[in-house]
Design a protein around this motif. Structure first.
Motif, PDB file in Angstrom:
ATOM      1  N   SER A 251       0.842  -1.209   0.000  1.00 18.88           N
ATOM      2  CA  SER A 251       0.000   0.000   0.000  1.00 18.88           C
ATOM      3  C   SER A 251       0.877   1.259   0.000  1.00 18.88           C
ATOM      4  O   SER A 251       2.072   1.209   0.315  1.00 18.88           O
ATOM      5  N   GLU A 252       0.280   2.369  -0.322  1.00 19.62           N
ATOM      6  CA  GLU A 252       1.022   3.638  -0.304  1.00 19.62           C
ATOM      7  C   GLU A 252       1.580   3.918   1.087  1.00 19.62           C
ATOM      8  O   GLU A 252       2.726   4.363   1.246  1.00 19.62           O
ATOM      9  N   ARG A 253       0.743   3.681   2.109  1.00 20.56           N
ATOM     10  CA  ARG A 253       1.151   3.831   3.500  1.00 20.56           C
ATOM     11  C   ARG A 253       2.390   2.975   3.790  1.00 20.56           C
ATOM     12  O   ARG A 253       3.347   3.416   4.443  1.00 20.56           O
ATOM     13  N   ALA A 254       2.388   1.762   3.254  1.00 21.22           N
ATOM     14  CA  ALA A 254       3.513   0.846   3.494  1.00 21.22           C
ATOM     15  C   ALA A 254       4.776   1.300   2.761  1.00 21.22           C
ATOM     16  O   ALA A 254       5.886   1.174   3.269  1.00 21.22           O
ATOM     17  N   TRP A 255       4.601   1.840   1.543  1.00 17.97           N
ATOM     18  CA  TRP A 255       5.780   2.283   0.792  1.00 17.97           C
ATOM     19  C   TRP A 255       6.573   3.330   1.575  1.00 17.97           C
ATOM     20  O   TRP A 255       7.802   3.371   1.533  1.00 17.97           O
ATOM     21  N   LYS A 256       5.843   4.233   2.289  1.00 15.60           N
ATOM     22  CA  LYS A 256       6.544   5.243   3.085  1.00 15.60           C
ATOM     23  C   LYS A 256       7.442   4.569   4.103  1.00 15.60           C
ATOM     24  O   LYS A 256       8.587   4.956   4.315  1.00 15.60           O
ATOM     25  N   ARG A 257       6.912   3.541   4.739  1.00 12.88           N
ATOM     26  CA  ARG A 257       7.702   2.791   5.721  1.00 12.88           C
ATOM     27  C   ARG A 257       8.911   2.114   5.049  1.00 12.88           C
ATOM     28  O   ARG A 257      10.019   2.116   5.574  1.00 12.88           O
ATOM     29  N   VAL A 258       8.644   1.512   3.874  1.00 13.04           N
ATOM     30  CA  VAL A 258       9.712   0.789   3.164  1.00 13.04           C
ATOM     31  C   VAL A 258      10.907   1.712   2.925  1.00 13.04           C
ATOM     32  O   VAL A 258      12.063   1.316   3.080  1.00 13.04           O
ATOM     33  N   GLU A 259      10.591   2.978   2.578  1.00 13.58           N
ATOM     34  CA  GLU A 259      11.665   3.924   2.258  1.00 13.58           C
ATOM     35  C   GLU A 259      12.558   4.203   3.467  1.00 13.58           C
ATOM     36  O   GLU A 259      13.757   4.468   3.317  1.00 13.58           O
ATOM     37  N   SER A 260      11.966   4.154   4.676  1.00 16.92           N
ATOM     38  CA  SER A 260      12.740   4.530   5.868  1.00 16.92           C
ATOM     39  C   SER A 260      13.299   3.326   6.629  1.00 16.92           C
ATOM     40  O   SER A 260      14.001   3.479   7.625  1.00 16.92           O
TER      41      SER A 260
END
Lengths: 386, 386
Positions: free
Chosen positions: A206-215
């Motif tokens: 999900s978009e929400r998860a992608w933010k986490r993936v980046e960090s």
């Protein structure tokens, strides 16, 4: 005597004939426009299969690789995770977390039962540090299904917590609305409802998860979803794809679409599951998950005094049909029959008929044909209700 | 719902998976040492299949082409022939004979019964001019089997009379000792017990028959067995062979040999036939051939008041299983289930289970599961007796 080899295991499942035909084709090269287009078509088909517009990444790995990819991309070392452990595959989330240095909290359930959404709600309220909740949609070791819709609702009350669902054996067997329900990461394997051989894993993000993936700071290379996302729009995976399996995936997705889509596949598994549960009741085979069962597979206890291993062996030696035995603490006590994937009513009636002959040969007392009759009646109810 | 297409017809039958794999191979050229060797191996395998050291000719034609080859090579125009007519395929011998200007005498039987050896003995004693007797080993339109062993004994009392047996659907389903019983010509088709697609016919020719072939004056070209015999030892058919089917034939013969040979294939069909007859009795479906039935297929009347066509259509539309309807005078009255070829116990139990649901939906009154139970009991008797 002729004995055709039949797999009734919750993975690998029977191959779709169009998949077999695709696997027999000559190999093609992946650095071509044709193959890039094929990958993009597969991604579109996987989105339809998972009912989401989120990115869906295809990995050349088994399902466990997909689980690892999901975990290492959303948790950094020392992060707290909550694993719902209702069986062997729940334990895998714990093991994965520990292997990567996460703080692993668990919510267990007696094998044969699901972890309740209420317990998860309470745990998350008690502990604000949980960065992600991990569970199985279908726990293959017991046939239990988790209410991932309710879980998503609960997890979403906590803006910094993600929900990661292992839907390896659940997707395509039970209704799963990845996007509408807001599941952050869904992991699927090729050798389940998609009726392919093992070797491909799929992860929706999900978009929400992608933010986490980046960090996320966990070291990762082969399973780095950032690299996969970068090539996704161009149809270029980060590493050499499992070409033949991807070609076969397209055949599978086309066949599923032609047969009415994932909804139809789910309805099919549901009917076979109901038929099997009706037969089990008539034959006196207790369900491992009487309340929390899903439809991907049915796990059954052997009748009192009978060895489940003998049932599995009898079906194999006498009929060359393979059902799964028990795992972990249920080893020797249960056997498991798959419904997910490319199976039809004739398949399950044939299996239940031969199962009866095996049970009778092992000394179980019942009226021959009574399990089949209950399954037939369930089928007739289904056709009458259409 | 998933519905797998299944053929339970007495030809074409289900393909053996090794046959499918062989058909997917690239085409090879037939004017090569490798292909000549393959043909010779196939001929050896066909001899084992037919239990004979007689020459076995492979023709690129359907089974009827093999019947024509047998007839035009042993009868000259105006010759007298005796056709045993117990159904539609018996009538084909009459039609073939008339087309080539033979004097056709017939011995008929009520459909569902065999022509008795005694009647043949009497006919041959009454008429010394009969040059050849033609019959079916398995009459596919009714499921009747002729006692070809007894017929061979009777025909051999007449030195100038040959016995020609259409074993297209009988070979590989019932014991056939071509050489030991002294059958002069045996005709077989590829799409039956050999679990290949249609397109190949096989004709075995005894030494006694070859003498006749040499002196026969009927004009013939494509089906001239003299030309085929000339190339047989070199593995060189008279005309371009059906290459892919010959490659697949080798795969089929290898698979049959690996599974215990033709005896095992015959035992398999026998078991499935007994299971089907037991189910039919329990379900109140009268056999078309209660006394003279063979094991290649079972022909069943619809229950009183039911349309057999509706049974065939119901199995097809609801389960995608194809059984055969009636032919000729039995059209609309019966349906036919195949046992010859690549079918196993799970297949027949699945079919019988779905048949029950169709019968119930059409209003036939019986206890669901009772036919399956009778078939299961027959299977259990079989395994207990091993």
């Amino acid at each position: 005597m002729i004995k055709k080899a039949r797999l009734f295991t919750p993975g690998p499942t029977a191959l779709h004939p169009e998949v077999q035909a695709a696997l027999a084709r000559p190999i093609v090269h992946h650095r071509t426009d044709e193959f890039r287009a094929l990958i993009k078509e597969c991604t579109a088909g996987l989105k339809a299969f998972l009912r989401t517009e989120d990115d869906v990444i295809t990995l050349a790995s088994s399902g466990s690789g997909g689980m690892e990819a999901a975990l290492v991309n959303v948790l950094s070392p020392g992060d707290k995770m909550l694993a719902l452990v209702a069986g062997k595959f729940g334990q895998r989330w714990e093991k994965l977390g520990r292997a990567y240095g996460m703080k692993v909290a668990s919510l267990g359930a007696t094998w044969g039962e699901a972890v309740t959404p209420a317990a998860v709600a309470e745990a998350l309220e008690r502990d604000a540090e949980v960065r992600a909740v991990f569970c199985q949609f279908s726990e293959s070791s017991t046939g239990v299904a988790h209410d991932v819709k309710a879980l998503a609702e609960i997890v979403h009350r906590h803006p910094d917590t993600l929900l990661v669902v292992d839907a390896i054996s659940g997707a395509g067997a039970m209704t799963l609305e990845t996007q509408a329900w807001g599941i952050d990461l869904v992991v699927v394997g090729s050798q389940k409802a998609l009726s392919l051989p093992p070797g491909l894993a799929f992860v929706s993000v999900s978009e929400r998860a992608w933010k986490r993936v980046e960090s996320t700071t966990t070291p990762r290379f082969y399973f780095d979803l950032r690299r996969e996302r970068a090539g996704l729009a161009r149809g270029e995976p980060g590493f050499t794809p499992a070409i033949a399996l991807v070609v076969a995936l397209k055949a599978s997705l086309d066949a599923i679409a032609a047969a009415g889509g994932v909804e139809s596949l789910v309805a099919n598994a549901g009917l076979l599951a109901r038929m099997t549960r009706a037969a089990a009741k008539a034959l006196g085979l207790p369900l491992v998950a009487p309340r929390d069962h899903g439809d991907a597979l049915t796990a059954l206890f052997a009748p009192q005094g009978l060895d489940a291993t003998a049932i599995v062996k009898g079906l194999k030696s006498t009929h060359m049909s393979t059902v799964a035995g028990g795992q972990g603490e249920l080893k020797g006590k249960i056997f498991r029959v798959a419904h997910l994937g490319y199976y039809d009513v004739t398949d399950i009636l044939g299996l239940l008929s031969t199962l009866e002959t095996v049970l009778q040969s092992l000394g179980h007392k019942f009226d021959l044909g009574c399990g089949v009759a209950a399954a037939q009646a369930e089928f007739i109810r289904h056709t009458a209700g259409r």
